[in-house]
Design a protein around this motif. Structure first.
Motif, short mmCIF file in Angstrom:
data_model
loop_
_atom_site.label_atom_id
_atom_site.label_comp_id
_atom_site.label_asym_id
_atom_site.label_seq_id
_atom_site.Cartn_x
_atom_site.Cartn_y
_atom_site.Cartn_z
N ASN A 320 46.26 43.02 39.48
CA ASN A 320 45.47 43.35 40.68
C ASN A 320 46.29 43.24 41.96
N GLY A 321 47.54 42.83 41.86
CA GLY A 321 48.44 42.79 43.00
C GLY A 321 48.26 41.61 43.93
N LYS A 322 47.35 40.68 43.61
CA LYS A 322 47.04 39.60 44.55
C LYS A 322 47.97 38.41 44.42
N VAL A 323 48.45 38.11 43.22
CA VAL A 323 49.28 36.93 43.03
C VAL A 323 50.54 37.28 42.25
N ILE A 324 51.56 36.42 42.37
CA ILE A 324 52.81 36.56 41.64
C ILE A 324 53.04 35.25 40.88
N ALA A 325 53.15 35.33 39.57
CA ALA A 325 53.40 34.13 38.76
C ALA A 325 54.89 33.81 38.77
N ALA A 326 55.20 32.52 38.78
CA ALA A 326 56.60 32.09 38.81
C ALA A 326 56.71 30.72 38.15
N ALA A 327 57.93 30.41 37.68
CA ALA A 327 58.22 29.09 37.11
C ALA A 327 58.85 28.22 38.19
N ILE A 328 58.45 26.95 38.24
CA ILE A 328 59.01 26.02 39.20
C ILE A 328 59.54 24.79 38.47
N GLY A 329 60.43 24.06 39.14
CA GLY A 329 60.93 22.83 38.53
C GLY A 329 62.42 22.81 38.38
N TYR A 330 63.16 23.48 39.26
CA TYR A 330 64.62 23.51 39.18
C TYR A 330 65.19 22.18 39.67
N GLY A 331 66.45 21.91 39.31
CA GLY A 331 67.15 20.73 39.82
C GLY A 331 66.61 19.45 39.23
N GLY A 332 66.17 18.52 40.09
CA GLY A 332 65.71 17.23 39.62
C GLY A 332 64.51 17.31 38.71
N ILE A 339 54.23 26.41 35.52
CA ILE A 339 53.91 27.78 35.93
C ILE A 339 52.93 27.70 37.09
N GLU A 340 53.19 28.47 38.14
CA GLU A 340 52.26 28.55 39.25
C GLU A 340 52.08 30.00 39.66
N VAL A 341 51.01 30.25 40.40
CA VAL A 341 50.78 31.59 40.95
C VAL A 341 50.85 31.49 42.47
N GLY A 347 51.44 33.49 50.50
CA GLY A 347 52.41 32.56 49.94
C GLY A 347 51.80 31.27 49.44
N ARG A 348 50.49 31.16 49.43
CA ARG A 348 49.84 29.94 48.94
C ARG A 348 50.13 29.76 47.45
N GLU A 349 50.51 28.54 47.08
CA GLU A 349 50.92 28.24 45.71
C GLU A 349 49.85 27.43 44.99
N THR A 350 49.55 27.81 43.73
CA THR A 350 48.56 27.12 42.92
C THR A 350 49.10 26.97 41.50
N LEU A 351 49.09 25.74 40.98
CA LEU A 351 49.55 25.51 39.62
C LEU A 351 48.59 26.15 38.63
N LEU A 352 49.14 26.66 37.53
CA LEU A 352 48.34 27.26 36.47
C LEU A 352 48.43 26.36 35.24
N GLN A 389 50.80 31.79 25.30
CA GLN A 389 49.89 32.49 26.20
C GLN A 389 49.08 31.46 26.98
N VAL A 390 48.93 31.66 28.27
CA VAL A 390 48.10 30.80 29.11
C VAL A 390 47.03 31.66 29.76
N ASP A 391 45.79 31.18 29.73
CA ASP A 391 44.68 31.92 30.31
C ASP A 391 44.70 31.78 31.84
N PHE A 392 44.25 32.84 32.51
CA PHE A 392 44.13 32.83 33.97
C PHE A 392 42.70 33.20 34.35
N PRO A 393 42.08 32.38 35.21
CA PRO A 393 42.64 31.24 35.95
C PRO A 393 42.44 29.89 35.28
N GLY A 394 41.80 29.87 34.08
CA GLY A 394 41.42 28.60 33.49
C GLY A 394 42.56 27.71 33.05
N GLY A 395 43.69 28.30 32.61
CA GLY A 395 44.83 27.51 32.19
C GLY A 395 44.84 27.12 30.73
N GLY A 396 43.89 27.63 29.93
CA GLY A 396 43.89 27.34 28.50
C GLY A 396 45.16 27.85 27.84
#
Length: 705
Positions: A320-332, A339-341, A347-352, A389-396
């Motif tokens: 739907n073009g509203k969010v971009i999923a990405a992996a976080i947790g580099y370095g330390g 995974i967050e969206v 640019g608001r970030e939300t964990l999935l 597979q992870v469900d969106f937005p529930g996170g299952g």
């Protein structure tokens, strides 16, 4: 390049015929069961059986070593459940993700009632029935996560291999599911090819000029399938940065679009914008960026400091073009990736979900936007990267694959019916080479049902070799004599324990232990007892004990970038040696110097020798293309040269760089195989190598019936 079906490479020293089962009949005979029984095991319990790709699409094959490992694991599970009074069952099967089919409106209308019922009653009954069906569908589809309508089950899914060179380093599927682009490791370099699935034919679109780094070219098709986007090093500009290039799918002249790109790209639903990751060493941060599809109009969406920032895996733009999923947790936070969206506009970030991972790879959205399919490696319970597979937005969370292979570079077609991934299988065993003479190398450990030494080994004071071993029962330390006899388990407690380093005085053994709370340097006595934690960061490791056994060096990435430290053998305050350190550190025989990979901006990594006491530079030199930093480094026994590994034509060999100057000289001349790690015996008479094979091929998952 030939793409006919051939069995993949197997462990060095093993006959392919001894390990290969070519039909259901042979598989059943090997297990002593009927064909229908083993077919049921494959369907319900994950028996590792592979599909052939040729005219006989129904034929299968398997490997005895994989079946043996599966059988041991199954037997252990059955025994455990029997002891606990549980009912022995096969693994829970997760449906393969595919777009939920649209339900025609006519299916939702009520059936025609007898004419004697009044028109008002008909309307009331029809309305009530329609409301009930709609509410039921809402509960079924939205509240319960579309569980039964994602598509064909995993057992109904066809899994086929698309390349048989064993040297594929990246892949991506086209939006229509008809083509797969991949990077192939040729004898002359790395090139981009396009494979047509229907005809099983391929053509080269980018010649052998793709840069030499672990992630290939980070390929992506444009949404309309006309272009292939890829990443390459801007070596001609001398910036040390990677650029984004675009080439027509049918071949042509590549065009550079963006400078400084550190991931594969993902496209917005309309194909007008793309997103990617950008790393900044100066600011110690990583940013999620967007730009027009031609590379113009860059915009920063979100920025994170590197210790908990974005990884360099490709983001994924939602349907739907509203969010971009990405992996976080580099370095330390490297071992606890999430995974967050990110909202594409603010640019608001939300964990999935709530799950953390050791590694999160490339991901793709389901066409209905109700979930993501991705590659991930669990923190401690598994060393293999599998598909989830992870469900969106529930996170299952749902596991899709469960086998002995590693998966990377996962991409899907636009309708979710096809998914392509890179499947990697590793085989490794220990070899001994007198004086480094590869012609006289002999195999020490069999490595048939285990991967030995590829996560490090060390010589103990009593003349044995302590090494890591990955096998069907998990991962553990083992020791073996230099003649290959008397293999023993060496217990070091829970966690993934790797990279052992025995102190010369025989009192202590250092090692890297990884758990859910972090990766740190630990110490044990020569019998694996008196265990003590020495470092307390999130990402410390690769320790090596000094010659006098009083201190050690180690690398740390707790501050967002690697730093080389030293510490006393009893622990305490770490002493920094260099902040330009990038990996593969090795102490000289007299422990006065450290050879390692160092960064010298604006160039990329080079090899340098610095003082172990303060980091004073002794010498630095560029390394040739194909150097394998993962194999680490070693010194010559006399301390006059540094040994490194180079991969050429898919084969690893060792070279010596003399510190006094002059040309590098080859040490080994192997004609096949991969070198994972290497080091000399304390007296310099034996060069021991962890050596085997890495087989990388593109595979296709088809979820359509």
């Amino acid at each position: 390049m030939s793409h006919r079906e051939v069995p993949p490479p197997i462990t060095l020293g093993e006959s392919r015929l001894d390990n290969f089962l070519d039909s259901w009949k042979e598989i059943a005979a090997y297990l002593g069961r009927e064909v229908r029984t083993v077919q049921r095991w494959e369907k319900n319990e994950g028996l590792p059986v592979h599909r052939q790709i040729h005219e006989k699409l129904g034929t299968v094959y398997a490997y005895k070593s994989e079946i043996d490992a599966w059988w041991r694991e199954r037997s252990a599970k059955l025994a455990s459940k029997s002891e606990n009074g549980e009912i022995a069952e096969g693994p829970r099967i997760v449906t393969w993700p595919a777009g939920a089919p649209e339900i025609p409106d006519e299916k939702l209308t009520a059936a025609t009632l007898p004419r004697k019922v009044s028109r008002l009653a008909i309307y009331a009954i029809a309305a009530a029935g329609l409301i009930g069906i709609v509410l039921g569908l809402y509960e079924f589809l939205h509240v319960r996560g579309w569980r039964l309508m994602r598509g064909a089950s995993l057992q109904a899914m066809q899994i086929t291999r698309l390349s048989f060179t064993g040297q594929v380093k990246d892949d991506a599927i086209s939006p229509d599911g008809k083509y797969v682009a991949f990077v192939n490791l040729d004898s002359g370099g790395r090139s981009v090819w396009v494979y047509q699935i229907a005809t099983r034919s391929s053509a080269q679109v980018v010649p052998d000029d793709i840069g030499w780094w672990p992630w290939g070219a980070r390929l992506t098709f444009s949404p309309d399938g006309t272009y292939i986007y890829y990443e390459n090093l801007d070596s001609t500009e001398g910036t040390g940065l990677y650029g984004l290039y675009r080439v027509p799918m049918v071949g042509g002249t590549p065009r550079k679009l963006i400078t400084d790109v550190d991931s594969a790209v993902t496209f917005s639903p309309d194909g007008q914008r793309l997103a990617f990751m950008r790393n900044s060493n100066q600011r110690v941060e990583a940013a999620l960026m967007t730009a027009d599809s031609d590379g113009t109009n860059e915009r920063t969406v979100a920025v994170r400091k590197r210790e908990s920032g974005f990884t360099f895996e490709a983001p994924a733009w939602s349907p739907n073009g509203k969010v971009i999923a990405a992996a976080i947790g580099y370095g330390g936070e490297l071992i606890r990736q999430r995974i967050e969206v990110v909202a594409a506009d603010t640019g608001r970030e939300t964990l999935l979900g709530t799950r953390s991972w050791r590694f999160v790879g490339r991901m793709g959205w389901l066409p209905n936007g109700r979930g993501l399919v991705f590659v991930a490696r669990e923190n401690t319970s598994s060393t293999n990267a599998q598909i989830w597979q992870v469900d969106f937005p529930g996170g299952g969370l749902h596991r899709v694959t469960n086998d002995l292979a590693d998966y990377f570079c996962l991409t899907g077609s636009a309708d979710g019916g096809y998914w392509a991934a890179l499947q990697e299988k590793v085989a490794s065993s220990l070899w001994a080479s007198p004086k480094g003479d590869s012609a006289r190398a002999r195999q020490i450990t069999p490595g048939v049902d285990s991967v030995d030494g590829n996560s490090g080994f060390t010589w103990t004071a009593d003349g044995r070799i302590l090494y890591t071993s990955l096998h069907a029962g998990g991962e553990s330390m083992r020791s073996v004599g230099p003649d290959g006899r008397s293999v023993k388990d060496f217990s070091l407690g829970p966690g993934q324990n790797r990279r052992p380093s025995a102190c010369p005085n025989g009192r202590y053994i250092l090692y890297t232990s990884q758990s859910d709370t972090g990766r740190n340097v630990w110490r044990a006595d020569s019998e694996g007892k008196e265990i003590k934690q020495l470092t307390f960061g999130n990402d410390d490791g690769y320790a090596q004990c000094s010659r006098d056994s009083k201190w050690f060096i180690y690398g740390s990435s707790n501050k967002g970038h690697p730093i080389l430290f030293k510490m006393t053998i009893e622990g305490g305050q770490p002493i920094p040696i260099s902040d330009k350190y990038r990996g593969a550190a090795r102490l000289s025989p007299d422990s006065r110097w450290v050879a390692a990979a160092f960064e010298d901006p604006p160039k990329h990594n080079e090899m340098a020798v610095i003082s172990a006491n303060g980091g004073e530079l002794r010498s630095a030199f560029e390394v040739p293309e194909g150097v394998d930093w993962n194999a680490n480094l070693a010194w010559t026994p006399d301390g006059r040269g540094v040994i490194y590994s180079v991969i050429r034509g898919g084969v690893s060999n060792l070279w010596i760089r003399p510190l006094s100057g002059g040309a590098d000289t080859p040490l080994t001349d192997f004609k096949e195989g991969h070198i994972f790690s290497f080091n000399w015996s304390p007296d310099g008479s034996q060069l021991v190598l962890a050596r085997g094979s890495i087989t990388d091929d593109a595979v296709l998952f088809t979820s359509r019936k």
